[in-house]
Design a protein around this motif. Structure first.
Motif, PDB file in Angstrom:
ATOM      1  N   VAL A 181      -9.272  -9.394   0.635  1.00  0.00           N
ATOM      2  CA  VAL A 181      -8.235  -8.297   0.500  1.00  0.00           C
ATOM      3  C   VAL A 181      -7.725  -8.783  -0.668  1.00  0.00           C
ATOM      4  N   LEU A 182      -8.064  -7.255  -1.508  1.00  0.00           N
ATOM      5  CA  LEU A 182      -7.326  -7.283  -3.014  1.00  0.00           C
ATOM      6  C   LEU A 182      -6.338  -6.899  -3.692  1.00  0.00           C
ATOM      7  N   LYS A 183      -5.851  -5.860  -1.851  1.00  0.00           N
ATOM      8  CA  LYS A 183      -3.952  -5.805  -2.438  1.00  0.00           C
ATOM      9  C   LYS A 183      -3.784  -4.793  -1.074  1.00  0.00           C
ATOM     10  N   ALA A 184      -2.653  -4.846  -0.830  1.00  0.00           N
ATOM     11  CA  ALA A 184      -1.817  -3.649  -0.076  1.00  0.00           C
ATOM     12  C   ALA A 184      -1.105  -2.427  -0.542  1.00  0.00           C
ATOM     13  N   GLU A 185      -1.060  -1.938  -0.522  1.00  0.00           N
ATOM     14  CA  GLU A 185      -0.380  -0.308  -1.101  1.00  0.00           C
ATOM     15  C   GLU A 185       0.042   0.742   0.121  1.00  0.00           C
ATOM     16  N   LYS A 186       1.027   0.813   0.073  1.00  0.00           N
ATOM     17  CA  LYS A 186       1.806   2.196   0.165  1.00  0.00           C
ATOM     18  C   LYS A 186       0.450   3.251   0.415  1.00  0.00           C
ATOM     19  N   LYS A 220       2.592   4.374   6.222  1.00  0.00           N
ATOM     20  CA  LYS A 220       0.791   3.805   6.516  1.00  0.00           C
ATOM     21  C   LYS A 220       0.585   2.616   5.128  1.00  0.00           C
ATOM     22  N   VAL A 221       0.356   1.573   5.173  1.00  0.00           N
ATOM     23  CA  VAL A 221      -0.220   1.000   4.246  1.00  0.00           C
ATOM     24  C   VAL A 221      -1.465   0.440   4.628  1.00  0.00           C
ATOM     25  N   LEU A 222      -2.226   0.547   3.085  1.00  0.00           N
ATOM     26  CA  LEU A 222      -4.037   0.276   3.634  1.00  0.00           C
ATOM     27  C   LEU A 222      -4.572  -0.608   2.336  1.00  0.00           C
ATOM     28  N   PHE A 223      -5.246  -1.611   2.942  1.00  0.00           N
ATOM     29  CA  PHE A 223      -5.715  -2.712   2.238  1.00  0.00           C
ATOM     30  C   PHE A 223      -7.086  -2.546   1.828  1.00  0.00           C
ATOM     31  N   SER A 224      -7.392  -2.985   0.389  1.00  0.00           N
ATOM     32  CA  SER A 224      -8.682  -2.626  -0.310  1.00  0.00           C
ATOM     33  C   SER A 224      -8.892  -3.588   0.008  1.00  0.00           C
ATOM     34  N   PHE A 225     -10.516  -3.685  -0.208  1.00  0.00           N
ATOM     35  CA  PHE A 225     -10.914  -4.716  -0.014  1.00  0.00           C
ATOM     36  C   PHE A 225     -12.513  -4.683  -1.200  1.00  0.00           C
ATOM     37  N   ARG A 226     -12.617  -6.190  -1.688  1.00  0.00           N
ATOM     38  CA  ARG A 226     -13.365  -6.855  -2.727  1.00  0.00           C
ATOM     39  C   ARG A 226     -14.789  -6.020  -2.898  1.00  0.00           C
ATOM     40  N   ASP A 227     -15.434  -6.133  -1.949  1.00  0.00           N
ATOM     41  CA  ASP A 227     -16.668  -5.030  -1.459  1.00  0.00           C
ATOM     42  C   ASP A 227     -16.165  -4.989   0.406  1.00  0.00           C
TER      43      ASP A 227
END
Length: 617
Positions: free
Chosen positions: A170-175, A180-187
């Motif tokens: 899990v690379l990061k979480a952002e608003k 709403k919160v979005l989690f970006s993944f490594r791949d």
């Protein structure tokens, strides 16, 4: 083709509509549509519709009330369970809610708890959660996107090592919206990540802003869950009081849960004293883990006249691996043949007959009691993952069915000893002056078995005697919970009793169990000290498994490699939960498949409780 997302309608029906601009602007273009739903299943579809009635293993009419007294062993020094330094109080994690709730009768399925809906693209390269507007902390303030972001960041940076391993991809979480919160993944290879993120405990960022997250603390923390800390006496007891206006009490998955007004944990240093406290009526419920007790110790008046009830509840959970764990960081345990020889001298047949009353089965898999367990020789599907590793993993993986040495149960270990001595000779050891000695160095083979439960002594002392027959000295040391945890976290042991629990969908946690990086991280779960590139490769492949069939095959392949590496001396398991309780409770007629002893679904039956009180007088 236009990108579409699902819009959940009443009753769980869904339509596909255009993807929200805010996500298109901040994430890579996903492969396929964007899904929006109240739940997420690793494979297939969730069982329960949006705003469904309660799960069929709950009683939505269960009354609230009463105090329950539970037993805990050892001690505690902290109300902060998220760091490696602390010995947290029993039950403390129930004061925080998570983004999602794990279904107890489905494999690898979650439903939104703090999150109202979940969004993810078909390629699962990210996940977003829309938070419920009514989600609140116990002080009445709202749970915010900032709280979610803080929780991920602080747990990865300063929490116990397992969080960094678990959320590694899990690379990061952002608003990306007010709620709403979005989690970006490594791949997009780790298909389990939406489930993993859904398990995130959400912590109050404003409360922690003025506190040191890495410090052991007895300050009562701010929570959001069904209970909050009511009172405690350090190392002796802790009580939790139900939050009557808990923000999530009326959600469909919570109607019929968390029925007791007060949960009180009483601490005992000695398991025998704890058992006597239960029999005397000082504790209400006991989950029995000692077969001898279950077979013989409950022949007491309170059981015979029905004041204490006993239940054997079957379950369909993987039994995982309870074992005597080698610390392969020790030089004398680096040779697989030495580990196998030591394991050979554990006479399970005798122990099961004389100590366990025949109630247990030997563990022969790290994923036992499930379709994930390996058996026989590798299938074509498993060989797909094993063949590229040939020469890097034990050759027996390809040629032999894994079996543990067996005795006739009489206590005669002559054949076991002959096999063990042969292995030790191959590894360069022989008996000199009655002691197992390494021929090159002259050092003796001696080590310590570390325990934190005196009840295990009756199992390991006969094992110690068997090892003495072939010149190996094993000392047995039982320490208190705090010292055991410290030594475990610092990898300061030779051998100890260990347990590796498993789910129906193994994934990221395997890095913490057997990953090379975890082996050098104090406080990780890699107690064995496994550092093996082939195992790392299998873990990565498992995490990236595209479907259930692939996950099963690669898990079985990993199981074979772990078994044939002889990292552990397997113990035993039972596919039932033994529970004894004073007859003041009622429980749902149906048990959840994957949570057989779900005490939060029980309640106090007033008529039974009154009758019991009269009988006690």
């Amino acid at each position: 083709m236009a990108i579409r997302r699902r819009s959940v309608l009443a009753g769980g029906a869904a339509l596909w509509v255009g993807a929200p601009a805010i996500l298109r602007a901040q994430t890579p273009a996903p492969a396929g549509k964007v899904n929006v739903n109240h739940g997420f299943a690793m494979h297939g579809e969730p069982k329960y519709k949006a705003d469904a009635g309660p799960p069929d293993y709950l009683n939505p009419e269960a009354p609230k009330g009463g105090t329950v007294r539970l037993g805990a062993r050892g001690t505690f020094d902290s109300l902060h369970p998220f760091i490696v330094k602390s010995v947290p109080a029993a039950g403390i994690t129930q004061i925080w809610d998570t983004l999602c709730w794990n279904s107890r009768d489905e494999a690898s399925t979650e439903y939104g708890l703090i999150a109202e809906t979940i969004e993810w693209p078909d390629d699962r390269s990210w996940v977003a959660f829309n938070l419920r507007p009514q989600a609140r902390w116990h002080d009445g303030s709202p749970i915010t996107v900032e709280d979610v972001i803080f929780s991920l960041d602080i747990l990865k940076a300063k929490g116990a090592p397992n969080y960094a391993f678990y959320y590694h991809d899990v690379l990061k979480a952002e608003k990306v919206g007010d709620r709403k919160v979005l989690f970006s993944f490594r791949d997009n290879t780790n298909k389990e990540l939406p489930l993993i993120v859904g398990q995130l405990p959400v912590l109050p960022s404003k409360w922690w802003a003025s506190r040191d997250f890495e410090k052991v603390s007895l300050e009562i923390p701010l929570g959001s869950g069904p209970y909050k800390v009511d009172s405690f006496d350090v190392g002796r007891s802790i009580s939790y009081r139900r939050v009557p206006d808990w923000w999530a009490k009326d959600l469909w998955m919570n109607r019929g849960r968390n029925n007791f007004d007060v949960l009180r944990y009483e601490y005992y240093r000695d398991v025998t004293v704890q058992f006597e406290a239960f029999k005397a009526g000082d504790l209400d419920v006991r989950q029995e883990n000692i077969a001898r007790n279950w077979a013989t110790a409950y022949d007491i008046p309170a059981v015979r006249d029905g004041r204490i009830q006993r239940a054997e509840i079957p379950h369909e959970l993987p039994t995982g691996m309870q074992c005597f764990a080698f610390n392969t960081r020790r030089d004398y345990f680096k040779d697989k043949r030495v580990r196998e020889a030591i394991g050979t001298m554990f006479d399970f047949a005798w122990a099961n007959k004389n100590l366990f009353y025949g109630m247990y089965k030997r563990n022969i898999s790290f994923f036992g009691n499930s379709e994930l367990a390996s058996s026989g020789l590798p299938t074509a599907a498993e060989l797909k993952y094993l063949e590229p590793l040939r020469g890097k993993i034990p050759e027996e993986v390809f040629t032999k069915e894994f079996k543990l040495p067996e005795s006739d149960g009489t206590g005669n270990v002559r054949e076991l000893a002959r096999r063990a001595l042969s292995l030790l000779k191959q590894a360069g050891w022989e008996i000199k002056d009655g002691k197992m000695t390494e021929t090159k160095t002259g050092r003796k083979l001696a080590f310590e078995m570390l325990l934190n439960d005196a009840s295990f002594e009756r199992v390991v002392l006969p094992y110690k005697q068997n090892l003495e027959r072939i010149g190996i000295d094993m000392t047995v040391r039982t320490v208190d919970t705090a010292q055991f945890k410290r030594r475990e976290d610092e990898f300061d042991y030779d051998m100890m009793v260990e347990g590796f629990g498993q789910s129906l969908s193994p994934g990221n946690e395997q890095r913490d169990f057997w990953g090379s990086k975890a082996a050098d991280t104090p406080g990780s779960r890699n107690s064995l000290g496994v550092k093996d590139a082939a195992i790392d490769s299998l873990i990565d492949t498992l995490i990236a498994a595209p479907d259930r069939e692939s996950l099963i095959a690669v898990t079985r392949a990993l199981d074979r490699v772990l078994l044939w590496s002889n990292f552990v001396v397997p113990n035993w398991h039972n596919n039932k939960v033994f529970v004894a309780y004073w007859n003041r409770f009622a429980r749902p007629e149906k048990s959840a498949r994957y949570a057989p002893f779900a005490f939060d679904t029980w309640w106090i039956d007033e008529a039974k409780d009154r009758a019991l009180q009269r009988e006690r007088k």
